[in-house]
Design a protein around this motif. Structure first.
Motif, PDB file in Angstrom:
ATOM      1  N   GLU A 161       0.832  -1.205   0.000  1.00 26.73           N
ATOM      2  CA  GLU A 161       0.000   0.000   0.000  1.00 26.73           C
ATOM      3  C   GLU A 161       0.867   1.256   0.000  1.00 26.73           C
ATOM      4  OE1 GLU A 161      -3.263   0.258  -0.497  1.00 26.73           O
ATOM      5  OE2 GLU A 161      -3.292  -1.903  -0.719  1.00 26.73           O
ATOM      6  N   GLU A 162       1.957   1.243   0.782  1.00 21.55           N
ATOM      7  CA  GLU A 162       2.868   2.387   0.795  1.00 21.55           C
ATOM      8  C   GLU A 162       3.493   2.588  -0.586  1.00 21.55           C
ATOM      9  OE1 GLU A 162       5.729   1.896   3.928  1.00 21.55           O
ATOM     10  OE2 GLU A 162       4.169   1.756   5.452  1.00 21.55           O
ATOM     11  N   GLY A 163       3.838   1.495  -1.240  1.00 22.89           N
ATOM     12  CA  GLY A 163       4.421   1.572  -2.580  1.00 22.89           C
ATOM     13  C   GLY A 163       3.429   2.138  -3.588  1.00 22.89           C
ATOM     14  N   LYS A 164       2.168   1.742  -3.470  1.00 22.78           N
ATOM     15  CA  LYS A 164       1.144   2.275  -4.377  1.00 22.78           C
ATOM     16  C   LYS A 164       0.996   3.771  -4.195  1.00 22.78           C
ATOM     17  CE  LYS A 164      -2.900   0.415  -4.402  1.00 22.78           C
ATOM     18  NZ  LYS A 164      -4.136  -0.332  -4.162  1.00 22.78           N
ATOM     19  N   LEU A 165       0.964   4.218  -2.947  1.00 23.79           N
ATOM     20  CA  LEU A 165       0.824   5.647  -2.674  1.00 23.79           C
ATOM     21  C   LEU A 165       2.036   6.405  -3.203  1.00 23.79           C
ATOM     22  CD1 LEU A 165      -0.577   8.076  -1.450  1.00 23.79           C
ATOM     23  CD2 LEU A 165       0.475   7.484   0.745  1.00 23.79           C
ATOM     24  N   GLU A 166       3.215   5.879  -2.976  1.00 19.13           N
ATOM     25  CA  GLU A 166       4.431   6.536  -3.448  1.00 19.13           C
ATOM     26  C   GLU A 166       4.413   6.667  -4.975  1.00 19.13           C
ATOM     27  OE1 GLU A 166       9.137   5.551  -3.378  1.00 19.13           O
ATOM     28  OE2 GLU A 166       8.030   5.221  -1.525  1.00 19.13           O
ATOM     29  N   ALA A 167       3.982   5.635  -5.665  1.00 18.44           N
ATOM     30  CA  ALA A 167       3.910   5.680  -7.131  1.00 18.44           C
ATOM     31  C   ALA A 167       2.914   6.740  -7.585  1.00 18.44           C
ATOM     32  CB  ALA A 167       3.526   4.308  -7.681  1.00 18.44           C
ATOM     33  N   LYS A 168       1.767   6.825  -6.917  1.00 17.32           N
ATOM     34  CA  LYS A 168       0.777   7.841  -7.272  1.00 17.32           C
ATOM     35  C   LYS A 168       1.344   9.241  -7.076  1.00 17.32           C
ATOM     36  CE  LYS A 168      -3.423   5.208  -6.250  1.00 17.32           C
ATOM     37  NZ  LYS A 168      -4.652   5.171  -5.435  1.00 17.32           N
ATOM     38  N   LEU A 169       2.034   9.450  -5.948  1.00 16.57           N
ATOM     39  CA  LEU A 169       2.595  10.762  -5.659  1.00 16.57           C
ATOM     40  C   LEU A 169       3.660  11.154  -6.677  1.00 16.57           C
ATOM     41  CD1 LEU A 169       2.857  10.567  -1.765  1.00 16.57           C
ATOM     42  CD2 LEU A 169       1.099  11.725  -3.126  1.00 16.57           C
ATOM     43  N   GLU A 170       4.414  10.181  -7.144  1.00 16.32           N
ATOM     44  CA  GLU A 170       5.437  10.460  -8.149  1.00 16.32           C
ATOM     45  C   GLU A 170       4.825  10.823  -9.503  1.00 16.32           C
ATOM     46  OE1 GLU A 170       8.144   7.160  -8.289  1.00 16.32           O
ATOM     47  OE2 GLU A 170       8.894   7.556  -6.271  1.00 16.32           O
ATOM     48  N   MET A 171       3.621  10.373  -9.764  1.00 15.22           N
ATOM     49  CA  MET A 171       2.956  10.651 -11.033  1.00 15.22           C
ATOM     50  C   MET A 171       2.392  12.076 -11.099  1.00 15.22           C
ATOM     51  SD  MET A 171       0.972   7.013 -11.612  1.00 15.22           S
ATOM     52  CE  MET A 171      -0.281   7.765 -12.601  1.00 15.22           C
ATOM     53  N   ILE A 172       2.136  12.675  -9.963  1.00 12.45           N
ATOM     54  CA  ILE A 172       1.450  13.968  -9.923  1.00 12.45           C
ATOM     55  C   ILE A 172       2.157  15.045 -10.749  1.00 12.45           C
ATOM     56  CG2 ILE A 172       0.736  15.862  -8.390  1.00 12.45           C
ATOM     57  CD1 ILE A 172      -0.040  13.626  -6.359  1.00 12.45           C
ATOM     58  N   PRO A 173       3.463  15.268 -10.574  1.00 13.75           N
ATOM     59  CA  PRO A 173       4.099  16.318 -11.403  1.00 13.75           C
ATOM     60  C   PRO A 173       3.986  16.044 -12.903  1.00 13.75           C
ATOM     61  CG  PRO A 173       5.546  15.666  -9.602  1.00 13.75           C
ATOM     62  CD  PRO A 173       4.401  14.716  -9.610  1.00 13.75           C
ATOM     63  N   HIS A 174       4.049  14.792 -13.291  1.00 10.75           N
ATOM     64  CA  HIS A 174       3.924  14.436 -14.702  1.00 10.75           C
ATOM     65  C   HIS A 174       2.517  14.747 -15.226  1.00 10.75           C
ATOM     66  CE1 HIS A 174       7.829  12.533 -14.506  1.00 10.75           C
ATOM     67  NE2 HIS A 174       7.415  11.845 -13.449  1.00 10.75           N
ATOM     68  N   LEU A 175       1.526  14.423 -14.433  1.00 13.55           N
ATOM     69  CA  LEU A 175       0.145  14.693 -14.837  1.00 13.55           C
ATOM     70  C   LEU A 175      -0.129  16.193 -14.903  1.00 13.55           C
ATOM     71  CD1 LEU A 175      -1.621  11.856 -12.827  1.00 13.55           C
ATOM     72  CD2 LEU A 175      -1.173  11.930 -15.289  1.00 13.55           C
ATOM     73  N   LEU A 176       0.461  16.942 -13.978  1.00 12.69           N
ATOM     74  CA  LEU A 176       0.337  18.401 -14.044  1.00 12.69           C
ATOM     75  C   LEU A 176       0.972  18.927 -15.330  1.00 12.69           C
ATOM     76  CD1 LEU A 176       1.122  19.338 -10.341  1.00 12.69           C
ATOM     77  CD2 LEU A 176      -1.044  19.743 -11.539  1.00 12.69           C
ATOM     78  N   GLY A 177       2.074  18.313 -15.724  1.00 14.00           N
ATOM     79  CA  GLY A 177       2.747  18.698 -16.957  1.00 14.00           C
ATOM     80  C   GLY A 177       1.897  18.470 -18.196  1.00 14.00           C
ATOM     81  N   PHE A 178       0.990  17.527 -18.114  1.00 13.97           N
ATOM     82  CA  PHE A 178       0.074  17.269 -19.231  1.00 13.97           C
ATOM     83  C   PHE A 178      -1.128  18.216 -19.211  1.00 13.97           C
ATOM     84  CE2 PHE A 178       1.989  12.918 -19.235  1.00 13.97           C
ATOM     85  CZ  PHE A 178       2.458  12.946 -20.545  1.00 13.97           C
ATOM     86  N   GLY A 179      -1.147  19.096 -18.206  1.00 15.72           N
ATOM     87  CA  GLY A 179      -2.213  20.087 -18.138  1.00 15.72           C
ATOM     88  C   GLY A 179      -3.428  19.670 -17.335  1.00 15.72           C
ATOM     89  N   LEU A 180      -3.359  18.567 -16.640  1.00 17.45           N
ATOM     90  CA  LEU A 180      -4.495  18.154 -15.805  1.00 17.45           C
ATOM     91  C   LEU A 180      -4.572  19.042 -14.569  1.00 17.45           C
ATOM     92  CD1 LEU A 180      -3.749  14.454 -16.295  1.00 17.45           C
ATOM     93  CD2 LEU A 180      -6.047  15.330 -16.529  1.00 17.45           C
ATOM     94  N   SER A 181      -5.766  19.278 -14.088  1.00 19.92           N
ATOM     95  CA  SER A 181      -5.966  20.091 -12.889  1.00 19.92           C
ATOM     96  C   SER A 181      -5.767  19.230 -11.635  1.00 19.92           C
ATOM     97  CB  SER A 181      -7.378  20.681 -12.873  1.00 19.92           C
ATOM     98  OG  SER A 181      -8.335  19.658 -12.638  1.00 19.92           O
ATOM     99  N   ILE A 182      -5.625  19.911 -10.508  1.00 24.62           N
ATOM    100  CA  ILE A 182      -5.513  19.218  -9.220  1.00 24.62           C
ATOM    101  C   ILE A 182      -6.722  18.315  -9.013  1.00 24.62           C
ATOM    102  CG2 ILE A 182      -5.501  19.549  -6.708  1.00 24.62           C
ATOM    103  CD1 ILE A 182      -2.840  20.386  -7.895  1.00 24.62           C
ATOM    104  N   GLN A 183      -7.899  18.824  -9.329  1.00 24.99           N
ATOM    105  CA  GLN A 183      -9.137  18.055  -9.147  1.00 24.99           C
ATOM    106  C   GLN A 183      -9.153  16.814 -10.039  1.00 24.99           C
ATOM    107  OE1 GLN A 183      -9.075  21.388  -9.853  1.00 24.99           O
ATOM    108  NE2 GLN A 183      -9.598  22.190  -7.827  1.00 24.99           N
ATOM    109  N   GLN A 184      -8.739  16.963 -11.280  1.00 23.57           N
ATOM    110  CA  GLN A 184      -8.715  15.825 -12.197  1.00 23.57           C
ATOM    111  C   GLN A 184      -7.728  14.756 -11.726  1.00 23.57           C
ATOM    112  OE1 GLN A 184      -7.783  18.201 -15.650  1.00 23.57           O
ATOM    113  NE2 GLN A 184      -9.786  17.769 -16.575  1.00 23.57           N
ATOM    114  N   ILE A 185      -6.575  15.204 -11.276  1.00 21.88           N
ATOM    115  CA  ILE A 185      -5.558  14.257 -10.801  1.00 21.88           C
ATOM    116  C   ILE A 185      -6.057  13.526  -9.555  1.00 21.88           C
ATOM    117  CG2 ILE A 185      -3.232  14.045  -9.837  1.00 21.88           C
ATOM    118  CD1 ILE A 185      -2.481  16.466 -11.651  1.00 21.88           C
TER     119      ILE A 185
END
Length: 73
Positions: free
Chosen positions: A30-54
């Motif tokens: 579960e910790e690994g899943k959360l860490e992976a999700k958190l690492e994806m956030i800057p990349h998703l922001l780079g694609f123009g997704l909003s905080i709410q969408q992410i």
């Protein structure tokens, strides 16, 4: 006299020990899943997704996404 080694050989001890190992693996997973999700956030922001969408896409609280989006100092 009943010693620790005798206790370790009981079925109860072995069952509890195995369950503890499984719980530990689950927590690490579960910790690994959360860490992976958190690492994806800057990349998703780079694609123009909003905080709410992410937050919705990753099933995270918006506040968690905002904190992860903050530049690290």
């Amino acid at each position: 006299m009943f010693e620790l080694n005798d206790l370790r050989q009981t079925r109860f001890f072995q069952d509890v020990f195995e369950e503890g190992k499984k719980e530990g693996k689950r927590e690490v997973f579960e910790e690994g899943k959360l860490e992976a999700k958190l690492e994806m956030i800057p990349h998703l922001l780079g694609f123009g997704l909003s905080i709410q969408q992410i937050a919705q896409a990753l099933s995270l609280d918006e506040q968690v996404v905002r904190q992860a989006a903050q530049p690290k100092s």
